[in-house]
Structures are given as structure tokens and as C-alpha cells.
Design a protein around this motif. Structure first.
Motif, PDB file in Angstrom:
ATOM      1  N   TRP A   1      50.668  33.833  40.675  1.00 12.73           N
ATOM      2  CA  TRP A   1      49.213  35.293  40.529  1.00 12.73           C
ATOM      3  C   TRP A   1      50.239  36.306  41.988  1.00 12.73           C
ATOM      4  O   TRP A   1      50.164  37.331  41.369  1.00 12.73           O
ATOM      5  CB  TRP A   1      48.534  34.650  41.266  1.00 12.73           C
ATOM      6  N   ASN A   2      51.219  36.141  42.357  1.00  9.51           N
ATOM      7  CA  ASN A   2      51.526  38.334  43.554  1.00  9.51           C
ATOM      8  C   ASN A   2      52.037  38.366  42.427  1.00  9.51           C
ATOM      9  O   ASN A   2      51.928  39.466  42.200  1.00  9.51           O
ATOM     10  CB  ASN A   2      52.679  37.017  44.409  1.00  9.51           C
ATOM     11  N   ASP A   3      52.702  38.134  41.833  1.00 14.95           N
ATOM     12  CA  ASP A   3      53.647  38.669  40.600  1.00 14.95           C
ATOM     13  C   ASP A   3      52.789  39.460  39.074  1.00 14.95           C
ATOM     14  O   ASP A   3      52.725  40.270  39.469  1.00 14.95           O
ATOM     15  CB  ASP A   3      55.107  37.585  39.875  1.00 14.95           C
ATOM     16  N   LEU A   4      51.930  38.743  39.156  1.00  8.31           N
ATOM     17  CA  LEU A   4      50.770  38.725  38.509  1.00  8.31           C
ATOM     18  C   LEU A   4      50.144  39.968  38.742  1.00  8.31           C
ATOM     19  O   LEU A   4      49.801  41.649  38.560  1.00  8.31           O
ATOM     20  CB  LEU A   4      49.492  38.255  37.522  1.00  8.31           C
ATOM     21  N   VAL A   5      50.103  39.737  40.200  1.00 12.05           N
ATOM     22  CA  VAL A   5      49.699  41.481  41.152  1.00 12.05           C
ATOM     23  C   VAL A   5      50.536  42.509  40.772  1.00 12.05           C
ATOM     24  O   VAL A   5      49.765  43.793  41.058  1.00 12.05           O
ATOM     25  CB  VAL A   5      48.585  40.274  42.434  1.00 12.05           C
ATOM     26  N   ARG A   6      51.032  41.978  41.425  1.00 16.14           N
ATOM     27  CA  ARG A   6      52.604  43.328  41.785  1.00 16.14           C
ATOM     28  C   ARG A   6      52.329  44.144  40.417  1.00 16.14           C
ATOM     29  O   ARG A   6      52.670  45.230  40.323  1.00 16.14           O
ATOM     30  CB  ARG A   6      54.186  42.417  41.894  1.00 16.14           C
TER      31      ARG A   6
ATOM     32  N   GLY B   1      49.586  44.840  38.757  1.00 16.03           N
ATOM     33  CA  GLY B   1      48.198  44.876  37.905  1.00 16.03           C
ATOM     34  C   GLY B   1      47.637  43.773  37.002  1.00 16.03           C
ATOM     35  O   GLY B   1      46.718  44.325  36.869  1.00 16.03           O
ATOM     36  N   ARG B   2      48.240  42.866  36.536  1.00 14.26           N
ATOM     37  CA  ARG B   2      47.093  42.085  35.272  1.00 14.26           C
ATOM     38  C   ARG B   2      46.417  41.531  36.390  1.00 14.26           C
ATOM     39  O   ARG B   2      46.623  40.198  36.556  1.00 14.26           O
ATOM     40  CB  ARG B   2      48.186  41.348  35.367  1.00 14.26           C
ATOM     41  N   PHE B   3      45.629  41.269  37.120  1.00 13.07           N
ATOM     42  CA  PHE B   3      45.006  40.292  37.814  1.00 13.07           C
ATOM     43  C   PHE B   3      44.169  39.932  36.997  1.00 13.07           C
ATOM     44  O   PHE B   3      43.237  38.910  37.420  1.00 13.07           O
ATOM     45  CB  PHE B   3      43.166  42.110  38.724  1.00 13.07           C
ATOM     46  N   ASP B   4      43.031  39.722  35.739  1.00  8.99           N
ATOM     47  CA  ASP B   4      43.176  38.588  35.273  1.00  8.99           C
ATOM     48  C   ASP B   4      43.165  37.722  34.826  1.00  8.99           C
ATOM     49  O   ASP B   4      43.155  36.413  35.205  1.00  8.99           O
ATOM     50  CB  ASP B   4      42.421  39.605  33.621  1.00  8.99           C
ATOM     51  N   ALA B   5      44.564  37.947  34.830  1.00 14.81           N
ATOM     52  CA  ALA B   5      45.605  36.728  34.473  1.00 14.81           C
ATOM     53  C   ALA B   5      45.920  36.136  35.787  1.00 14.81           C
ATOM     54  O   ALA B   5      45.870  34.517  36.077  1.00 14.81           O
ATOM     55  CB  ALA B   5      46.498  37.573  33.879  1.00 14.81           C
ATOM     56  N   ALA B   6      46.276  37.051  36.794  1.00 15.75           N
ATOM     57  CA  ALA B   6      45.970  36.425  37.996  1.00 15.75           C
ATOM     58  C   ALA B   6      45.135  35.393  38.583  1.00 15.75           C
ATOM     59  O   ALA B   6      45.192  33.735  39.441  1.00 15.75           O
ATOM     60  CB  ALA B   6      46.480  37.376  39.196  1.00 15.75           C
ATOM     61  N   ALA B   7      43.792  36.162  37.663  1.00 20.41           N
ATOM     62  CA  ALA B   7      42.224  34.917  38.843  1.00 20.41           C
ATOM     63  C   ALA B   7      42.721  33.752  37.493  1.00 20.41           C
ATOM     64  O   ALA B   7      41.917  32.923  37.998  1.00 20.41           O
ATOM     65  CB  ALA B   7      41.608  35.279  37.861  1.00 20.41           C
ATOM     66  N   GLU B   8      43.232  33.572  36.328  1.00 13.44           N
ATOM     67  CA  GLU B   8      43.143  32.930  35.367  1.00 13.44           C
ATOM     68  C   GLU B   8      44.536  31.480  36.433  1.00 13.44           C
ATOM     69  O   GLU B   8      43.884  30.190  36.604  1.00 13.44           O
ATOM     70  CB  GLU B   8      43.641  32.511  34.369  1.00 13.44           C
ATOM     71  N   GLN B   9      45.600  32.470  37.011  1.00 16.26           N
ATOM     72  CA  GLN B   9      46.317  31.071  37.633  1.00 16.26           C
ATOM     73  C   GLN B   9      45.222  30.546  38.826  1.00 16.26           C
ATOM     74  O   GLN B   9      45.779  30.232  39.360  1.00 16.26           O
ATOM     75  CB  GLN B   9      47.490  32.188  37.904  1.00 16.26           C
ATOM     76  N   LEU B  10      45.078  31.894  39.693  1.00 22.07           N
ATOM     77  CA  LEU B  10      43.963  31.371  41.126  1.00 22.07           C
ATOM     78  C   LEU B  10      42.930  30.541  40.479  1.00 22.07           C
ATOM     79  O   LEU B  10      42.665  29.056  41.542  1.00 22.07           O
ATOM     80  CB  LEU B  10      43.673  32.382  41.289  1.00 22.07           C
ATOM     81  N   TYR B  11      42.802  30.575  39.347  1.00 18.91           N
ATOM     82  CA  TYR B  11      41.169  29.378  39.744  1.00 18.91           C
ATOM     83  C   TYR B  11      40.865  28.283  39.288  1.00 18.91           C
ATOM     84  O   TYR B  11      40.805  26.874  38.343  1.00 18.91           O
ATOM     85  CB  TYR B  11      39.980  30.340  38.232  1.00 18.91           C
ATOM     86  N   ALA B  12      42.631  28.675  38.340  1.00 22.60           N
ATOM     87  CA  ALA B  12      42.997  26.682  37.599  1.00 22.60           C
ATOM     88  C   ALA B  12      43.573  25.654  38.880  1.00 22.60           C
ATOM     89  O   ALA B  12      42.811  24.374  39.177  1.00 22.60           O
ATOM     90  CB  ALA B  12      44.828  26.361  37.440  1.00 22.60           C
ATOM     91  N   THR B  13      43.580  26.201  40.770  1.00 27.38           N
ATOM     92  CA  THR B  13      43.365  25.763  41.509  1.00 27.38           C
ATOM     93  C   THR B  13      42.092  25.741  42.439  1.00 27.38           C
ATOM     94  O   THR B  13      42.094  24.497  43.617  1.00 27.38           O
ATOM     95  CB  THR B  13      44.947  25.587  42.549  1.00 27.38           C
ATOM     96  N   ASN B  14      41.759  26.744  42.330  1.00 34.15           N
ATOM     97  CA  ASN B  14      40.697  27.079  43.593  1.00 34.15           C
ATOM     98  C   ASN B  14      39.813  28.028  43.364  1.00 34.15           C
ATOM     99  O   ASN B  14      39.747  28.414  42.197  1.00 34.15           O
ATOM    100  CB  ASN B  14      41.812  28.103  44.484  1.00 34.15           C
ATOM    101  N   ASN B  15      38.065  27.194  43.536  1.00 36.13           N
ATOM    102  CA  ASN B  15      37.290  27.132  43.015  1.00 36.13           C
ATOM    103  C   ASN B  15      36.945  28.751  43.334  1.00 36.13           C
ATOM    104  O   ASN B  15      35.930  29.467  42.361  1.00 36.13           O
ATOM    105  CB  ASN B  15      35.927  26.438  42.816  1.00 36.13           C
ATOM    106  N   PHE B  16      36.614  28.681  44.468  1.00 37.67           N
ATOM    107  CA  PHE B  16      36.587  29.743  45.564  1.00 37.67           C
ATOM    108  C   PHE B  16      37.028  30.560  45.879  1.00 37.67           C
ATOM    109  O   PHE B  16      37.057  30.785  47.578  1.00 37.67           O
ATOM    110  CB  PHE B  16      35.215  29.572  46.424  1.00 37.67           C
ATOM    111  N   PRO B  17      38.324  31.247  45.344  1.00 37.02           N
ATOM    112  CA  PRO B  17      38.305  32.536  46.045  1.00 37.02           C
ATOM    113  C   PRO B  17      38.113  33.463  47.163  1.00 37.02           C
ATOM    114  O   PRO B  17      38.974  34.118  48.441  1.00 37.02           O
ATOM    115  CB  PRO B  17      39.690  32.930  45.394  1.00 37.02           C
TER     116      PRO B  17
END
Length: 470
Positions: free
Chosen positions: A67-72, A74-90
């Protein structure tokens, strides 16, 4: 593909803090939102290591390079998908976790680590909180006792798997320590409420003002029960004068301050115009320090019995990638007050009418956690309010199942009672929010299996899992 020169092009930079005179006049969050340009630059510092030790530093196993590379880019929606796969409450962890992932960042060996938690919070803040996909009903009912991070994570995992989930909370609103323990300048409650709204829309039912005292009776009404009641019993001292008026556990002060902000309830423990002494140098002590500033304390002194920590990692004591002992400056320290290291309180000094008027301290040497006073160093600090921020002794639950302040758990997260599970601080002891969420997710997986649910839910940790060590 990550930017191979990102860490050379950009130095570590966090979002700006609001000016001290401004922020201590209100209770809003200290940090201003990070700009997209700042986030892109900081995310580009991630090297996408061949072996990303940040994965091991975080018990959730967050896919940090992904998700760092996705944020780099500007793809925040895709980054959220990666983050929510492991963390309910970032949005919670990005604000409240001390970031053991950053301590394990490979870049941190020779430079400053990536601002992982800053990027994580930004993803959470920008992500949609529309209800997630909920599986068809299984007809099974689960009770979750406690609505802190562990209970909320488990509840969300289970309700999305199709189980009917009811969360019981003894306070008047859900959230646990997130609600009444964490000051608003670290976590504004609108952030918490937005996430709770999502859980409600997904089907989680919250029953507040309910203090569960009989697990057996609850178990008769539900197919499984999860105990996520936290570890809120404050560690005590037997120092002479402990009984004096004005000497309190830190959480008493923090809870009253939070209720003051939420409901306008005038706190009985108020730092306004007082000389405040905080005993303890950790997160809770820093929270008390920030609250005391905002309440208008005359002075604030924070005491720590250990010597001043180093400002950089001691490789012999704490080799990378373990969590290092360092001097950590919180935003509250920037706001004022005095920190005194290498001292211990030998007496709370009594004044008229049984009120504390000071604390007697001695310089100490500490060996194997035993503090020995240095002769001739005794002195008295003025104190109208003393706050004990020296940690937690374990759960304060009246359920009667705990051993040594914790609920034991087998390999399947069950206690000694069939169908009764445990997760979070109630099992582990007071720990980090990421461990609470990880245990909540793992216990939810075990409950889902126990109930005969289809497939498997993620289980990032085991009951015996421990923080990264060498």
C-alpha cells in the motif's frame, strides 16, 4: 514498481502539528491532515525490501510495501483494499499505535524509517466507510463482551461472516478505551463514531450500560461468547500517603476529562490552577500531560524512575529489528512541563485536611527493575494533584475466570469454559492497539470455526504469539 531512489530523494517528514498556543486552547487533534504530495513523497521512501521486516514488526501482518507503492501513485482506493485485508481500523492504529513496524523498517538501519503509520492513517481517513459485504445468515449468535479494539475487530469479522453479533458494553457508549481513555487531541470521537456507524449498518448490535457478571448465563443465550474486556485495573503503589486526597490513578483523570468533552460533565479531578505531578513516563503519562495543559495546570512534572533513554538505538541492548528503548518525545512534551528521570517517590506529603501538598522524591539507581535511593538526594516537589501512570495490573472484570489478571486461552482461543473465548488485553495484558486488533481477528477466526462456518477467517496471531525478538 517502487521508486528505487525514493529514500535518497526524500527525507523523513511527518504532517505538521497545529501551533502549541492554538492546540492547548481546544481538544482537537494535534496533527493537521497530511497533503497528498507529502504522502506520495513519504510513501516513495519505501524500498519494497526483498524481506520486509515491517511485516514481522506488526502483529497484523500489514502489507506495508504494497500500500505504500499504491499511495505513491495516488491510488488510495486500491491501497485501502490492501490495508483492510489485514487491519479493520487503520484510522485508529495510524493515530494510536507507536509503530513497531517502523522500528523494524529496513531503511531504519542506516537512515530514518518510512513514516508507515502516517501513510496508514491517511489511507484510513480517505477510505469509504460504506458497509462491507455481509455473508448470508448462519443462524448463529455471538456475544462480545467489551467494545474496545479487540471486541470491535472480532465483531466486524464475525458479522461479515454471517453470524448475528451483539456487543455488550458497561459504559454508556461503545468504544472502550478509544471512547473514554484516549484524549480527543489524539483521537477525536467523530472518527470513532463513523466506524461504529459502519458496524451498525453491517448488523452489529450494541447493548450499552450492561455490566456482564455471569458468563454462564450469557452462554446459555448465545452460541459463543468472546471476552474482550480489556485490562483496566491500574497498577498500585504502597507509598506512604497513597490514601491522601488528590492522589489518583491516571485513568480516573483521563476518563473524567473525556466525559467533560463529550457531555460537559465537570470533572472532579481537575488540573486547573494546580501543581500536577505525573508518575510514569509512558503513553498514559503523556496523555495526562496533554490533558493537564488543556485544563490549565499551574505546573506539570512527569517523573520516570529510569535514567534518560538514548536518542538513537543501542544495537547491543536492542538490535534491529526489535523495539528499541529510546527517548520518545510526544506532542504533549512540546506543549510544556518538566520531565525528571532517575527518581522515585518515597512519600506523598500530607497537608491540611488530608490533601496532598507534595511528593518526596529521591534519585535512584535501577538494577533488574529494583530502584535503590541515592543517599542525600531527597527533595520535595509541590503537588496538588498526583496521577499514577505506572501501567496496568490486569483485567478489572468481575467474571471470576482470570488468573493473575488475565484470562487464559488454549490454542483455539477458548477459556476453560466451552464456547467462551478471550482476546485482547484481557488475555495478553495491557498491550498495543495492533495486538488487540490482531487477537480480535484471530479469536473471530476460531469462533467462526467453532460454529461450523464455511471457509476460514484470517488469524494473524496465535494465543502464544509474542512481539518481535532476537
Amino acid at each position: 514498481m517502487p521508486d528505487p531512489k525514493g529514500f535518497l530523494t526524500h527525507g523523513r517528514q511527518t504532517a505538521p502539528r497545529r501551533p502549541v498556543p492554538v492546540r492547548i486552547s481546544d481538544w482537537r487533534e494535534v496533527y493537521q491532515p497530511a497533503s497528498d504530495d507529502l504522502l506520495a513523497a513519504q510513501a516513495s521512501r519505501c524500498m519494497d525490501c526483498g524481506i520486509p521486516f515491517c511485516h514481522d514488526g506488526c502483529p497484523l501482518g500489514n502489507r506495508i510495501p504494497d500500500w505504500n507503492d499504491l499511495v505513491r501513485t495516488g491510488r488510495f482506493d486500491a491501497a485501502a483494499e490492501q490495508l483492510y485485508a489485514t487491519n479493520n481500523f487503520p484510522e485508529f492504529t495510524g493515530r494510536l499505535c507507536p509503530a513497531p513496524c517502523e522500528a523494524a523498517c529496513v531503511l531504519g538501519i542506516a537512515s530514518d524509517p518510512v513514516t508507515i503509520k502516517q501513510v496508514e492513517q491517511a489511507i484510513g481517513d480517505r477510505a469509504s466507510l460504506a458497509p462491507g459485504v455481509v455473508a448470508p445468515s448462519t443462524g448463529r449468535r455471538v456475544a462480545v463482551v467489551g467494545s474496545g479494539p479487540a471486541g470491535l475487530a472480532a465483531a466486524q469479522q464475525l458479522v461479515r461472516a454471517g453470524h448475528a453479533v451483539t456487543v455488550f458494553e458497561r459504559d454508556d457508549a461503545p468504544g472502550g478505551l478509544l471512547r473514554y481513555g484516549i484524549p480527543d487531541f489524539k483521537l477525536e470521537k467523530t472518527v470513532l463514531d463513523a466506524r461504529l456507524d459502519q458496524l451498525r449498518l453491517e448488523g452489529v448490535v450494541f447493548e450499552c450500560g450492561v455490566n456482564v457478571t455471569d458468563v454462564a448465563a450469557l452462554r446459555e443465550s448465545f452460541d459463543a461468547v468472546l471476552l474482550a474486556v480489556g485490562a483496566l485495573a491500574g497498577r498500585e503503589v504502597d507509598t506512604p500517603g497513597r490514601q491522601l486526597a488528590g492522589v489518583h490513578q491516571a485513568m480516573e483523570h483521563l476518563v473524567e476529562a473525556n466525559r467533560w468533552i463529550a457531555f460537559g460533565e465537570q470533572p472532579a479531578i481537575d488540573a486547573a490552577g494546580k501543581h500536577v505531578v505525573i508518575i510514569g513516563g509512558g503513553d498514559t503519562g503523556a496523555d495526562c500531560l496533554g490533558v493537564a495543559h488543556r485544563q490549565g495546570a499551574a505546573s506539570v512534572t512527569q517523573l520516570d524512575r529510569y535514567p534518560v533513554p538514548p536518542t538513537s538505538r543501542d544495537g547491543e541492548r536492542d538490535p534491529w529489528p526489535t523495539w528499541p528503548w529510546l527517548l520518545r518525545d510526544y506532542p504533549a512534551h512540546e506543549e510544556g512541563g518538566t520531565r525528571t528521570f532517575g527518581v522515585a517517590v518515597s512519600e506523598f506529603v500530607e497537608g491540611p485536611d488530608g490533601q496532598v501538598t507534595g511528593v518526596r522524591i529521591d534519585e535512584v539507581t535501577v538494577v533488574n527493575r529494583v530502584a535503590t535511593p541515592v543517599p542525600g538526594t531527597s527533595r520535595v516537589l509541590p503537588a496538588d494533584l498526583v496521577l499514577l501512570a505506572i501501567g496496568f495490573a490486569g483485567t478489572d472484570s468481575p467474571l471470576g475466570l482470570a488468573e493473575g489478571g488475565r484470562f487464559p486461552a488454549g490454542d483455539d482461543w477458548q477459556t476453560g469454559t466451552d464456547g467462551v473465548f478471550v482476546a485482547g488485553d484481557a488475555h495478553r495484558g495491557a498491550s498495543l492497539i495492533v495486538w488487540a486488533i490482531a487477537e480480535g481477528r484471530a479469536a473471530a477466526s476460531a469462533i467462526h470455526s467453532y460454529l461450523g462456518g464455511a471457509g476460514a477467517l484470517p488469524a494473524p496471531v496465535r494465543p502464544t504469539s509474542a512481539a518481535l525478538t532476537v
